[in-house]
Scaffold this motif. Structure first.
Motif, PDB file in Angstrom:
ATOM      1  N   GLU A 138       6.792  18.364  11.692  1.00 53.34           N
ATOM      2  CA  GLU A 138       5.501  18.276  12.377  1.00 53.34           C
ATOM      3  C   GLU A 138       4.726  17.009  12.029  1.00 53.34           C
ATOM      4  N   LEU A 139       5.252  16.220  11.091  1.00 56.01           N
ATOM      5  CA  LEU A 139       4.538  15.034  10.643  1.00 56.01           C
ATOM      6  C   LEU A 139       4.930  13.812  11.457  1.00 56.01           C
ATOM      7  N   VAL A 140       4.012  12.844  11.508  1.00 52.94           N
ATOM      8  CA  VAL A 140       4.293  11.599  12.201  1.00 52.94           C
ATOM      9  C   VAL A 140       5.476  10.904  11.527  1.00 52.94           C
ATOM     10  N   GLU A 141       6.197  10.129  12.324  1.00 52.23           N
ATOM     11  CA  GLU A 141       7.343   9.398  11.788  1.00 52.23           C
ATOM     12  C   GLU A 141       6.870   8.433  10.705  1.00 52.23           C
ATOM     13  N   GLY A 142       7.546   8.485   9.570  1.00 50.04           N
ATOM     14  CA  GLY A 142       7.205   7.605   8.459  1.00 50.04           C
ATOM     15  C   GLY A 142       6.366   8.263   7.380  1.00 50.04           C
ATOM     16  N   ALA A 143       5.816   9.428   7.656  1.00 48.23           N
ATOM     17  CA  ALA A 143       5.096  10.196   6.631  1.00 48.23           C
ATOM     18  C   ALA A 143       6.062  11.253   6.113  1.00 48.23           C
ATOM     19  N   ASN A 144       6.237  11.307   4.810  1.00 43.75           N
ATOM     20  CA  ASN A 144       7.224  12.211   4.227  1.00 43.75           C
ATOM     21  C   ASN A 144       6.608  13.120   3.186  1.00 43.75           C
ATOM     22  N   ALA A 161      -0.762   2.037  10.266  1.00 39.78           N
ATOM     23  CA  ALA A 161      -0.591   1.665   8.860  1.00 39.78           C
ATOM     24  C   ALA A 161       0.879   1.730   8.453  1.00 39.78           C
ATOM     25  N   ILE A 162       1.579   2.744   8.916  1.00 35.82           N
ATOM     26  CA  ILE A 162       3.008   2.877   8.613  1.00 35.82           C
ATOM     27  C   ILE A 162       3.776   1.711   9.225  1.00 35.82           C
ATOM     28  N   LYS A 163       3.473   1.391  10.477  1.00 34.60           N
ATOM     29  CA  LYS A 163       4.151   0.272  11.140  1.00 34.60           C
ATOM     30  C   LYS A 163       3.880  -1.055  10.446  1.00 34.60           C
ATOM     31  N   VAL A 200       0.831  -1.203   0.000  1.00 32.89           N
ATOM     32  CA  VAL A 200       0.000   0.000   0.000  1.00 32.89           C
ATOM     33  C   VAL A 200       0.867   1.255   0.000  1.00 32.89           C
ATOM     34  N   ASN A 201       0.585   2.124  -0.974  1.00 36.48           N
ATOM     35  CA  ASN A 201       1.151   3.471  -1.027  1.00 36.48           C
ATOM     36  C   ASN A 201       0.007   4.423  -0.741  1.00 36.48           C
ATOM     37  N   LEU A 202       0.177   5.281   0.250  1.00 37.27           N
ATOM     38  CA  LEU A 202      -0.871   6.243   0.608  1.00 37.27           C
ATOM     39  C   LEU A 202      -0.352   7.645   0.312  1.00 37.27           C
ATOM     40  N   GLU A 205      -4.497   9.945  13.586  1.00 36.86           N
ATOM     41  CA  GLU A 205      -3.040   9.894  13.716  1.00 36.86           C
ATOM     42  C   GLU A 205      -2.602   8.486  14.135  1.00 36.86           C
ATOM     43  N   GLU A 206      -3.298   7.909  15.106  1.00 36.65           N
ATOM     44  CA  GLU A 206      -2.952   6.554  15.558  1.00 36.65           C
ATOM     45  C   GLU A 206      -3.179   5.526  14.461  1.00 36.65           C
ATOM     46  N   MET A 207      -4.266   5.683  13.713  1.00 36.36           N
ATOM     47  CA  MET A 207      -4.536   4.758  12.613  1.00 36.36           C
ATOM     48  C   MET A 207      -3.463   4.871  11.532  1.00 36.36           C
TER      49      MET A 207
END
Length: 124
Positions: free
Chosen positions: A98-104, A75-77, A35-37, A69-71
């Motif tokens: 400011e973004l969650v780890e893994g979102a670029n 998904a990233i994990k 999955v690519n989001l 954010e948790e969801m």
């Protein structure tokens, strides 16, 4: 298994569409799909760290709104690759830090590459 590019544009808490998008992503990952989001427009807010959804007793059997954010972090994990449109992030004053780890932060060129190489593309 298939490779799926999922494109999301709606805000995380103004509608249920992003919640549905994340449920779809998690279901696809559970099915062992790649999955690519790609997050754009007001959906860019879903990648912001530190979300605290409002309390809404009785909603979906929970005391609070689902925490997008948790969801997204789950998904990233589980292996989702997550990109946020750089123009959309900039327009909303969001920076990479400011973004969650893994979102670029990324570009439309990346989205085009994903769309042409994926087995399926879905836009929510």
């Amino acid at each position: 298994m298939a490779s799926i590019t999922v494109i999301a544009g709606d805000p995380p808490y103004g509608k249920e569409r992003l919640y549905t998008t994340l449920r779809f992503v998690l279901a696809a990952l559970a099915g062992k799909h790649t999955v690519n989001l790609f997050i754009l427009e007001d959906a860019a807010w879903v990648a912001k760290k530190g979300q605290k959804p409002a309390e809404l007793p009785g909603l979906l059997g929970h005391d609070t709104m689902p925490n997008c954010e948790e969801m997204l972090t789950s998904a990233i994990k589980l292996g989702a690759t997550v990109k946020v449109c750089g123009v959309c992030a900039s327009e909303r004053g969001l920076s990479q830090s400011e973004l969650v780890e893994g979102a670029n932060i990324s570009t439309m060129v990346n989205l085009v590459d994903w769309v042409v190489t994926s087995d399926k593309t879905v836009f929510f």
